[in-house]
Design a protein around this motif. Structure first.
Motif, mmCIF file in Angstrom:
data_model
loop_
_atom_site.group_PDB
_atom_site.id
_atom_site.type_symbol
_atom_site.label_atom_id
_atom_site.label_comp_id
_atom_site.label_asym_id
_atom_site.label_seq_id
_atom_site.Cartn_x
_atom_site.Cartn_y
_atom_site.Cartn_z
ATOM 1 N N HIS A 114 93.833 41.360 38.841
ATOM 2 C CA HIS A 114 93.691 40.065 39.497
ATOM 3 C C HIS A 114 93.244 38.969 38.527
ATOM 4 O O HIS A 114 93.332 37.788 38.852
ATOM 5 N N PHE A 115 92.769 39.346 37.367
ATOM 6 C CA PHE A 115 92.266 38.373 36.407
ATOM 7 C C PHE A 115 93.369 37.486 35.848
ATOM 8 O O PHE A 115 93.131 36.332 35.493
ATOM 9 N N THR A 117 96.345 36.612 37.327
ATOM 10 C CA THR A 117 97.265 35.982 38.266
ATOM 11 C C THR A 117 97.319 34.475 38.010
ATOM 12 O O THR A 117 96.413 33.891 37.417
ATOM 13 N N ASP A 119 96.979 31.989 40.100
ATOM 14 C CA ASP A 119 95.890 31.268 40.771
ATOM 15 C C ASP A 119 94.587 31.379 39.995
ATOM 16 O O ASP A 119 93.835 30.410 39.881
ATOM 17 N N GLN A 120 94.320 32.577 39.466
ATOM 18 C CA GLN A 120 93.066 32.772 38.732
ATOM 19 C C GLN A 120 93.070 32.015 37.416
ATOM 20 O O GLN A 120 92.055 31.422 37.028
ATOM 21 N N ARG A 124 90.413 28.952 36.611
ATOM 22 C CA ARG A 124 89.494 28.925 35.469
ATOM 23 C C ARG A 124 89.709 27.668 34.634
ATOM 24 O O ARG A 124 88.755 27.122 34.078
ATOM 25 N N SER A 689 85.823 37.111 34.106
ATOM 26 C CA SER A 689 86.422 36.359 35.203
ATOM 27 C C SER A 689 85.431 35.321 35.686
ATOM 28 O O SER A 689 84.309 35.647 36.046
ATOM 29 N N PRO A 692 86.105 35.093 40.914
ATOM 30 C CA PRO A 692 86.718 36.320 41.411
ATOM 31 C C PRO A 692 87.809 36.026 42.413
ATOM 32 O O PRO A 692 87.756 35.067 43.166
ATOM 33 N N ASP A 693 88.799 36.905 42.401
ATOM 34 C CA ASP A 693 89.919 36.756 43.309
ATOM 35 C C ASP A 693 89.450 36.907 44.738
ATOM 36 O O ASP A 693 88.747 37.846 45.081
#
Length: 781
Positions: A114-115, A117, A119-120, A124, A689, A692-693
């Motif tokens: 998920h890190f 993706t 969106d992530q 960030r 991260s 978080p997702d």
């Protein structure tokens, strides 16, 4: 006519005004001089230091993690440089969404990650102006594709990454590391401080716009210590290959093989199946992380009769040729009747050796009664049962063994046949090695030495295993004599008889003599707290050659479901395969004539299976009660609660608030980054991260489940409510108090590393695990 006097063009100077002006100028000059003296002389050093701080930035350079070698100096775990991708959002500009989409298409190759993706990555970038991670520790192909994108404000930075050249080979011994190279399992965790090394210091000169103008090393990072293991990678491979094949063939849930040098205690191979690949710990099944060889226990069954018979010969004067009355396979004592296996019903007066060869429960019980409770218990303890062996692996259990004063009147019958006692495979193989080496208990080890020398250094030399035929002149700490040398010789002859004439015929070797003992133990049904009639643990423990044992081997296979379920048919063949290959690999001389393939096949097909108890007489409730007497850090204990960890929580709770505002330590490879990037990195907390997702975050509080008393796990250990599974919560960003409380509510155990806020965890959030599973959480400021 007289000329008129010349007019004065300036007004006359008054003496008082001149005096005041002069005084003022003098005072002003004096003040300036004093101030300059104060700044340039008295505070010279201070301002020089401040100038350095403005013009230079100090960074910590992470050291290279130490190498793990096998005894032949083959690299089992090493550190390599790889590329990580970061962004300077202020340079990216308004194209963050588009850039994040392009980057995600390249770096987001794992659906579970998920890190990386889109969106992530975008989140960030929006959360920080000067620094945000895009992806960490990429492979060379992916990093090259990122370069080809040629995006403004996107940079690559070298970082250290742990690499295991042989994949899953000896994975449970080596362990694995987290994103920041902190050990999370096996030797990586046990010796994390030694392997980690000492960080170095780097000074970087920057101009007014924070452009890097050059770097100067103040102190070089000191690499971590290198560890040379007792493991022989070739023997490890032989053990794993044979074990994997048999586990698949019999449809077992898992299995363990331990190969040991009986005269030094050194572990030559420790195989657990199924294994995991430490290079890809993200996709590891949580159940496969446990090192079953040291962390879980099972009832040994008939293999424990070696302890019973050797104790009787050594302590009660019994001889292999003495006669014991097996009473037709049924023996009543203190109101409880003990039965032999159905195939041995009707066996009457036979020699002690014959009783052992046929694995008679009645014969074993009578041997124990000759000793009495206290004396039998002393021999069991002398063999190392009920105590940690001290092997250099984390989460070792001492097993389950009640003191003699807590035994029931018929407990001695149960213990004589391997019930009411929980042992580990490492304890079992060490017991067999004690008999093989002449009666001296040698503590097991997986570590040969710790050194700062690298491969190629003349100081570091390979230490290939060569079988020895006598004990070391100086015995290691913890070694002690258990039985007399003559007793050990008699036991070796009796164990050879088991392989030649008894239940262990499938363990016969070609060209080598062998000795050992089969065992088949009924597992415990978690629902009824009684012995299961369908689920068994099949085992074999032995050594070869008999005249001068070179290796000891223990094989434990849990819950076979295809074909025969007995140790004679399931585990003994694995001993045969491993021992045959290892002895030939070591060049051990043959001590028996070679046989044809047909002769070997006939001998192995003539296999008896009468090594299972005819009746389960163990007091299970009493054995499970012993769990509460184990040390607090024993893996068999019930899940830790917040109250049990109060003293740790009290100290760390104060640090939680400070940790949120404290600057994080720079990771490896960031010594050349501009100051504004480093400040942003500090603000992000040095985390993998920043946000978080949402799909994986877990913030809801879960009500405490109804936790039942400890029961036997399917893997042979003791856990809480093995039938129920819960999802591992997301701990990242939480303090120690929150982690402990949430774990206790869910019925999970927690192993904490470091202090501050939770940064990494294993198993990953969302993993479904049985109640009682240990979750490793690493904290950092």
């Amino acid at each position: 006519m007289r000329p008129s006097p010349r007019q004065t063009l300036t007004a006359p100077i008054r003496r008082s005004r001149f005096l005041w002006v002069a005084i003022f100028l003098c005072v002003w000059v004096a003040a300036i001089g004093m101030r300059l003296t104060w700044l340039q002389v008295v505070r010279h050093g201070e301002f020089v230091e401040r100038a350095k701080n403005q013009q230079q930035r100090g960074f910590e350079v992470a050291p290279r993690r130490g190498v793990l070698y096998d005894r032949n100096l083959r690299e089992l775990a090493m550190t390599v440089l790889v590329d990580s991708v970061y962004a300077v959002p202020s340079e990216v500009g308004p194209n963050k969404a588009a850039d994040a989409a392009m980057l995600a298409k390249v770096v987001h190759t794992d659906l579970l990650d998920h890190f990386t993706t889109q969106d992530q990555i975008e989140a960030r970038m929006n959360a920080s102006r000067n620094f945000s991670w895009v992806a960490r520790k990429l492979d060379a192909d992916t990093a090259e594709r990122v370069k080809e994108l040629n995006l403004k404000g996107i940079y690559l930075q070298k970082e250290f990454k742990r690499f295991y050249p042989d994949g899953g080979l000896a994975a449970h011994v080596l362990g694995y590391v987290g994103t920041d190279d902190d050990g999370l399992g096996g030797l990586e965790r046990q010796f994390d401080e030694e392997l980690h090394g000492t960080p170095g210091q780097m000074k970087t000169a920057v101009d007014a716009k924070h452009h890097v103008m050059g770097s100067l090393a103040i102190s070089e990072p000191m690499p971590g210590e290198n560890l040379v293991l007792t493991i022989d990678a070739n023997i490890q491979y032989m053990a794993e290959r044979a074990l994997d094949a048999q586990v698949k063939k019999v449809g077992a849930s898992h299995g363990t093989v331990v190969v040991q040098d009986p005269r030094t205690g050194n572990i030559l191979a420790l195989a657990v199946s199924p294994r995991f690949n430490p290079n890809d710990s993200r996709h590891v099944d949580a159940d496969s992380l446990t090192n079953l060889a040291v962390s879980d226990v099972y009832e040994p069954g008939s293999t424990f009769k070696l302890v019973t018979y050797s104790a009787a010969i050594d302590g009660a004067g019994v001889q292999p040729t003495d006669i014991v009355d097996c009473q037709g396979g049924a023996f009543t004592y203190e109101g409880r009747t003990l039965h032999d296996d159905k195939s041995d019903m009707g066996m009457g007066r036979v020699t002690v050796q014959k009783a052992l060869e046929k694995s008679s429960d009645v014969g074993a019980a009578k041997m124990a009664l000759k000793l009495g409770n206290e004396k039998f218990y002393e021999y069991i303890k002398a063999y190392g049962f009920g105590e940690r062996t001290g092997i250099e692996l984390p989460s070792e259990t001492r097993g389950l063994l009640r003191p003699a004063r807590k035994w029931e009147p018929t407990s001695i019958l149960s213990l004589a046949i391997g019930q009411e006692v929980g042992v580990t495979p490492v304890q079992l193989v060490t017991m067999v090695s004690t008999i093989a080496n002449g009666g001296v208990y040698m503590p097991p080890h997986v570590l040969l030495e710790s050194t700062d020398a690298m491969k190629g250094d003349v100081r570091l030399k390979a230490q290939p295993f060569h079988p020895s035929y006598q004990l070391p002149e100086k015995l290691p700490e913890g070694s002690h004599r258990v039985i007399k040398e003559l007793t050990a010789a008699k036991m070796r002859a009796m164990m050879q008889g088991i392989v030649v004439e008894g239940t262990g015929k499938a363990a016969q070797l070609n060209g080598y003599s062998s000795g050992g003992k089969t065992g088949t133990a009924n597992k415990i049904d978690p629902a009824t707290h009684t012995y299961s009639h369908t689920k068994l643990v099949a085992s074999f423990a032995g050594f070869a050659p008999v005249s001068a044992p070179a290796v000891s081997i223990a094989v434990v296979i849990d819950t076979p479901t295809i074909g025969s379920f007995y140790g004679a048919a399931v585990s003994a063949p694995v001993f045969h395969d491993v021992a045959q290959q290892v002895l030939e690999y070591l060049g051990v001389p043959h001590d028996q004539p070679l046989k044809t393939q047909q002769q070997m096949l006939e001998a192995r097909n003539d296999t008896e299976v009468d090594d299972t108890p005819g009746q389960q007489v163990g007091d299970l409730n009493a054995m499970f009660d012993e769990v509460n007497s184990l040390p607090a850090d024993d893996p068999l204990r019930q899940p830790a609660t917040a109250a049990a960890m109060a003293q740790n929580v009290q100290a760390d709770a104060v640090n939680d608030a400070a940790a949120r505002a404290a600057h994080a330590k720079e990771p490896s490879g960031l010594s050349g980054l501009p100051d504004k990037v480093m400040q942003a990195f500090h603000a992000n907390g040095n985390t993998t991260s920043v946000m978080p997702d949402a799909s994986t975050a877990s913030t809801a509080k879960v009500e405490a489940p109804n936790i039942r008393p400890p029961v036997a796990a399917q893997n042979g250990g003791v856990v809480v409510d093995a039938g129920k599974r819960v999802a591992v919560p997301e701990f990242k960003g939480d303090g120690l108090r929150t982690v402990v409380q949430d774990s206790a509510r869910l019925g999970l155990r927690v192993q904490t590393l470091g202090s501050g806020l939770a940064r990494e965890q294993a198993p990953a959030a969302g993993t479904m695990v049985p109640l009682g599973t240990e979750v490793v959480v690493r904290f950092a400021r």
